[in-house]
Design a protein around this motif. Structure first.
Motif, PDB file in Angstrom:
ATOM      1  N   UNK A 454       0.904  -0.996   0.480  1.00 57.35           N
ATOM      2  CA  UNK A 454      -0.067   0.028   0.054  1.00 57.35           C
ATOM      3  C   UNK A 454       1.419   0.721   0.482  1.00 57.35           C
ATOM      4  N   UNK A 455       2.232   1.194  -0.204  1.00 54.56           N
ATOM      5  CA  UNK A 455       2.864   2.203   0.266  1.00 54.56           C
ATOM      6  C   UNK A 455       2.839   3.658  -1.052  1.00 54.56           C
ATOM      7  N   UNK A 456       2.685   4.619  -1.419  1.00 58.41           N
ATOM      8  CA  UNK A 456       2.793   5.525  -2.495  1.00 58.41           C
ATOM      9  C   UNK A 456       4.588   6.020  -2.325  1.00 58.41           C
ATOM     10  N   UNK A 457       4.799   6.015  -3.785  1.00 63.45           N
ATOM     11  CA  UNK A 457       5.617   6.592  -4.486  1.00 63.45           C
ATOM     12  C   UNK A 457       5.362   8.188  -5.399  1.00 63.45           C
ATOM     13  N   UNK A 458       5.731   8.738  -5.020  1.00 67.23           N
ATOM     14  CA  UNK A 458       5.678   9.881  -6.125  1.00 67.23           C
ATOM     15  C   UNK A 458       6.711  10.227  -6.655  1.00 67.23           C
ATOM     16  N   UNK A 459       6.534  11.341  -7.683  1.00 66.63           N
ATOM     17  CA  UNK A 459       7.956  12.348  -8.741  1.00 66.63           C
ATOM     18  C   UNK A 459       7.687  13.315  -8.997  1.00 66.63           C
ATOM     19  N   UNK A 460       8.040  14.177  -9.864  1.00 68.45           N
ATOM     20  CA  UNK A 460       8.030  15.314 -10.130  1.00 68.45           C
ATOM     21  C   UNK A 460       9.114  16.079 -10.792  1.00 68.45           C
ATOM     22  N   UNK A 461       9.314  16.606 -11.696  1.00 68.50           N
ATOM     23  CA  UNK A 461      10.596  17.152 -12.095  1.00 68.50           C
ATOM     24  C   UNK A 461      10.189  17.406 -13.103  1.00 68.50           C
ATOM     25  N   UNK A 462      11.137  19.053 -13.322  1.00 69.25           N
ATOM     26  CA  UNK A 462      10.452  20.562 -14.246  1.00 69.25           C
ATOM     27  C   UNK A 462       8.723  19.783 -15.136  1.00 69.25           C
ATOM     28  N   UNK A 464       6.639  17.320 -14.522  1.00 69.95           N
ATOM     29  CA  UNK A 464       5.960  15.821 -14.736  1.00 69.95           C
ATOM     30  C   UNK A 464       5.865  15.363 -13.939  1.00 69.95           C
ATOM     31  N   UNK A 465       5.187  14.038 -13.701  1.00 72.40           N
ATOM     32  CA  UNK A 465       4.756  14.450 -12.398  1.00 72.40           C
ATOM     33  C   UNK A 465       3.387  12.879 -12.342  1.00 72.40           C
ATOM     34  N   UNK A 466       4.349  11.850 -11.783  1.00 67.75           N
ATOM     35  CA  UNK A 466       3.518  10.927 -11.514  1.00 67.75           C
ATOM     36  C   UNK A 466       3.720  10.361  -9.920  1.00 67.75           C
ATOM     37  N   UNK A 467       2.655   9.666  -9.424  1.00 66.63           N
ATOM     38  CA  UNK A 467       2.479   8.464  -8.616  1.00 66.63           C
ATOM     39  C   UNK A 467       2.083   7.093  -8.906  1.00 66.63           C
ATOM     40  N   UNK A 468       2.586   6.113  -7.387  1.00 62.84           N
ATOM     41  CA  UNK A 468       2.236   5.101  -8.148  1.00 62.84           C
ATOM     42  C   UNK A 468       2.489   4.066  -6.694  1.00 62.84           C
ATOM     43  N   UNK A 469       1.488   3.548  -6.639  1.00 57.25           N
ATOM     44  CA  UNK A 469       0.996   2.736  -5.600  1.00 57.25           C
ATOM     45  C   UNK A 469       0.517   0.619  -6.125  1.00 57.25           C
ATOM     46  N   UNK A 512      -5.309  12.785  -6.087  1.00 58.66           N
ATOM     47  CA  UNK A 512      -4.796  13.417  -4.791  1.00 58.66           C
ATOM     48  C   UNK A 512      -3.722  12.468  -3.817  1.00 58.66           C
ATOM     49  N   UNK A 513      -2.796  11.904  -4.143  1.00 62.61           N
ATOM     50  CA  UNK A 513      -2.107  11.302  -3.315  1.00 62.61           C
ATOM     51  C   UNK A 513      -1.274  12.211  -3.762  1.00 62.61           C
ATOM     52  N   UNK A 514      -1.643  12.414  -4.690  1.00 61.22           N
ATOM     53  CA  UNK A 514       0.130  13.151  -5.793  1.00 61.22           C
ATOM     54  C   UNK A 514      -0.222  14.796  -5.053  1.00 61.22           C
ATOM     55  N   UNK A 517       1.301  14.738  -1.321  1.00 55.75           N
ATOM     56  CA  UNK A 517       3.164  14.142  -1.889  1.00 55.75           C
ATOM     57  C   UNK A 517       4.001  15.536  -2.053  1.00 55.75           C
ATOM     58  N   UNK A 518       3.025  16.218  -3.155  1.00 57.87           N
ATOM     59  CA  UNK A 518       3.851  17.444  -3.521  1.00 57.87           C
ATOM     60  C   UNK A 518       3.999  18.495  -2.481  1.00 57.87           C
ATOM     61  N   UNK A 519       2.696  19.018  -1.537  1.00 58.75           N
ATOM     62  CA  UNK A 519       3.024  19.568  -0.466  1.00 58.75           C
ATOM     63  C   UNK A 519       3.535  19.161   0.638  1.00 58.75           C
ATOM     64  N   UNK A 520       3.648  17.681   0.467  1.00 56.81           N
ATOM     65  CA  UNK A 520       4.532  17.507   2.130  1.00 56.81           C
ATOM     66  C   UNK A 520       6.246  17.460   1.564  1.00 56.81           C
ATOM     67  N   UNK A 521       5.835  17.528   0.546  1.00 57.06           N
ATOM     68  CA  UNK A 521       7.452  17.834   0.151  1.00 57.06           C
ATOM     69  C   UNK A 521       7.955  19.512  -0.851  1.00 57.06           C
ATOM     70  N   UNK A 522       7.318  20.424  -0.344  1.00 56.65           N
ATOM     71  CA  UNK A 522       7.269  21.513  -0.644  1.00 56.65           C
ATOM     72  C   UNK A 522       7.856  20.912  -2.578  1.00 56.65           C
ATOM     73  N   UNK A 523       6.775  21.098  -3.401  1.00 65.30           N
ATOM     74  CA  UNK A 523       7.407  21.027  -5.341  1.00 65.30           C
ATOM     75  C   UNK A 523       6.448  22.572  -5.271  1.00 65.30           C
ATOM     76  N   UNK A 524       7.406  23.650  -5.943  1.00 66.19           N
ATOM     77  CA  UNK A 524       7.201  23.739  -7.245  1.00 66.19           C
ATOM     78  C   UNK A 524       6.775  23.885  -8.582  1.00 66.19           C
TER      79      UNK A 524
END
Length: 533
Positions: A454-462, A464-469, A512-514, A517-524
């Protein structure tokens, strides 16, 4: 050579002695290596030493990094999401609205604690050689981040020869620091892959003299552009790619099926800009030579890895050394030598004639078609959150340390798991800020997986974004107009069938999970005007 090594993996006496000593750690990072380039992952490039390493260890077939260089390196050394430790964006592509924001410093910030610093405090001799790309100033250098010995390329790329040519008109010179101090001139016989290996071998010798365990971070700049290789390696590769993109891609898929990495119908289709048979003989010669030089760089890197393994064996350290090998991101399809603001400078500065391609004074890349081959069986490439951009080849070996031997793992792991694992191996408690999980119990066959389903994994760069569960992956490219796409990676690892419309509730939940993730890690999220040179 392999026959000699096979007898050195873990003799009973050496294993007993190893149990009394803290293990050494050798961390090898390739630069822009595609998923299927090396033989253990289906590649045709001769890589016997990496094949040996996989035979002595565990191939990590479901291993994830960031879409690009600095963010991966930041997570690899700090155990935290790259947005938290200064690399929410690459320095080269930071957007105006990201400049000055926390997590976008483009150097390792005050929230980071490097694994090298923690291991040094625990009595390890720590050394790195190769690409740093985590801050250019002395206060942000390897020397300031826990490394006793270091020789670092500061930029993301540079000539592999001693001329110190940079790769952009805005950065025409490549800069290096040794132990924090600027290097004025490289040795006349400098070639990156060999030199970095020599530097690490010297550090290993120093650890023996000081009777300390070592943490050696060997960050090769191969096979990153500019594609360059010594003449002997380029000659070995001649004719290797005359069959063209499509043929090599099909051959790799067939080998991956034999290895059990891939099953029929799972590969993403490769889209080539031109069919090989439609190219002129002159164009085919140029395209084949690009890939020849790339493969020559990989082959040389493998030889140098073999040299490190022999050195460890000759000194009696191999049995007590954990070796990790991986790439920093997927294959690179961009051709910066052709960027509009870069092309005139490249034309003035370099000789890219067919005869000089791959030699000193040349500057070439291999482009999106060969990158599609390197990324097989996945779609996408470096800079993308598609599987071909973030899924990388990885191997861990250490039979005398309990690592499974000659097996493959399909368990999901990420780059942030490695610092926690290295500290656990050394008996050092990881800081609370480290967010990965140790892979050791799984690598030793004691647990079926590293992460909970059930763990979630987020990505973001430039952008581009993704969320995996679990096996579900939601992704969206950087375009503001782009829609989220949903894939079932168990049935469709090539990400060919978007099922977002068929499963709107699941897609909404992952979106919503993404956002969390973005809020928790300060994604701009970047303003579009800020992306690109």
């Amino acid at each position: 050579m392999l026959a000699v090594f096979l007898g050195l993996s873990a003799p009973a006496a050496a294993a007993g002695e190893a149990a009394e000593k803290r293990p050494n750690i050798l961390l090898i990072l390739a630069d822009d290596l595609g998923y299927s380039d090396i033989a253990p992952y289906g590649g045709e490039i001769p890589t016997p030493n990496l094949s040996w390493l996989a035979g002595q260890g565990l191939a990590l077939d479901n291993f994830y990094a960031s879409p690009s260089c600095s963010p991966t390196r930041a997570m690899l050394l700090t155990g935290q999401d790259h947005h938290r430790v200064g690399f929410g964006s690459m320095e080269e592509r930071i957007a105006p609205n990201q400049i000055g924001r926390p997590g976008y410093e483009t150097y390792l910030n005050a929230r980071s604690v490097s694994v090298a610093a923690l291991l040094r405090r625990a009595g390890y001799l720590t050394a790195m050689a190769g690409k740093w790309h985590l801050g250019a100033g002395e206060e942000h250098s390897p020397a300031a981040n826990g490394f006793d010995r270091s020789f670092a390329l500061l930029e993301g790329a540079g000539s592999h020869f001693p001329d110190q040519l940079g790769t952009f008109a805005s950065e025409p010179v490549a800069h290096y620091r040794e132990n924090g101090r600027m290097v004025e001139r490289l040795p006349s016989d400098f070639f990156s892959t060999r030199f970095y290996t020599d530097y690490i071998l010297s550090a290993i010798d120093e650890s023996r003299r000081e009777r300390k365990p070592f943490f050696a971070y060997l960050a090769y700049t191969a096979p990153h552009w500019p594609l360059q290789a010594p003449d002997a390696y380029r000659r070995r590769a001649q004719g290797r790619y005359d069959a063209g993109h499509e043929a090599i891609w099909r051959q790799r898929l067939a080998r991956m099926m034999q290895l059990g990495i891939l099953h029929a119908g799972q590969a993403a289709p490769a889209h080539f800009s031109r069919a090989w048979q439609d190219m002129s003989p002159a164009d085919r010669a140029v395209e084949a030579k690009r890939m020849e030089i790339y493969s020559a760089m990989v082959e040389q890197m493998d030889d140098e890895i073999g040299r490190v393994i022999r050195h460890l064996a000759d000194g009696g350290d191999l049995a007590n050394t954990l070796i990790l090998f991986l790439s920093d991101n997927g294959a690179e399809g961009v051709q910066p030598d052709r960027f509009p603001r870069n092309a005139p400078w490249v034309a003035r500065t370099f000789d890219n004639s067919l005869a000089n391609m791959g030699r000193a004074g040349s500057y070439i890349s291999y482009g999106p078609d060969w990158a599609a081959v390197s990324a097989a069986p996945y779609g996408g490439s470096k800079g993308s959150v598609a599987e071909g951009g973030i899924k990388v080849p990885a191997i861990v070996a250490g039979p005398a340390l309990g690592i499974r031997r000659g097996e493959r793992s399909a368990a999901l792991m990420t780059i942030r798991d490695l610092p926690v694992s290295l500290l656990a191996l050394a008996g050092v408690k990881a800081p609370d800020s480290y967010s990965g999980r140790s892979i050791l119990a799984h690598a030793r066959g004691r647990q079926p997986r590293v992460h909970r389903e059930e763990e979630r994994f987020g990505w973001e760069l430039h952008g581009s974004r993704a969320m995996r569960q679990g096996d579900w992956k939601l992704s969206r490219p950087a375009s503001p107009q782009a829609a989220w796409r949903l894939f079932d990676l168990a049935a469709d690892p090539g990400e060919t069938r978007d099922i977002a419309a068929a499963k709107p509730s699941l897609a909404a939940r992952l979106a919503e999970y993404w956002r969390r993730y973005a809020a928790a890690n300060g994604v701009v999220s970047p303003e579009p005007s800020g992306v690109g040179r």
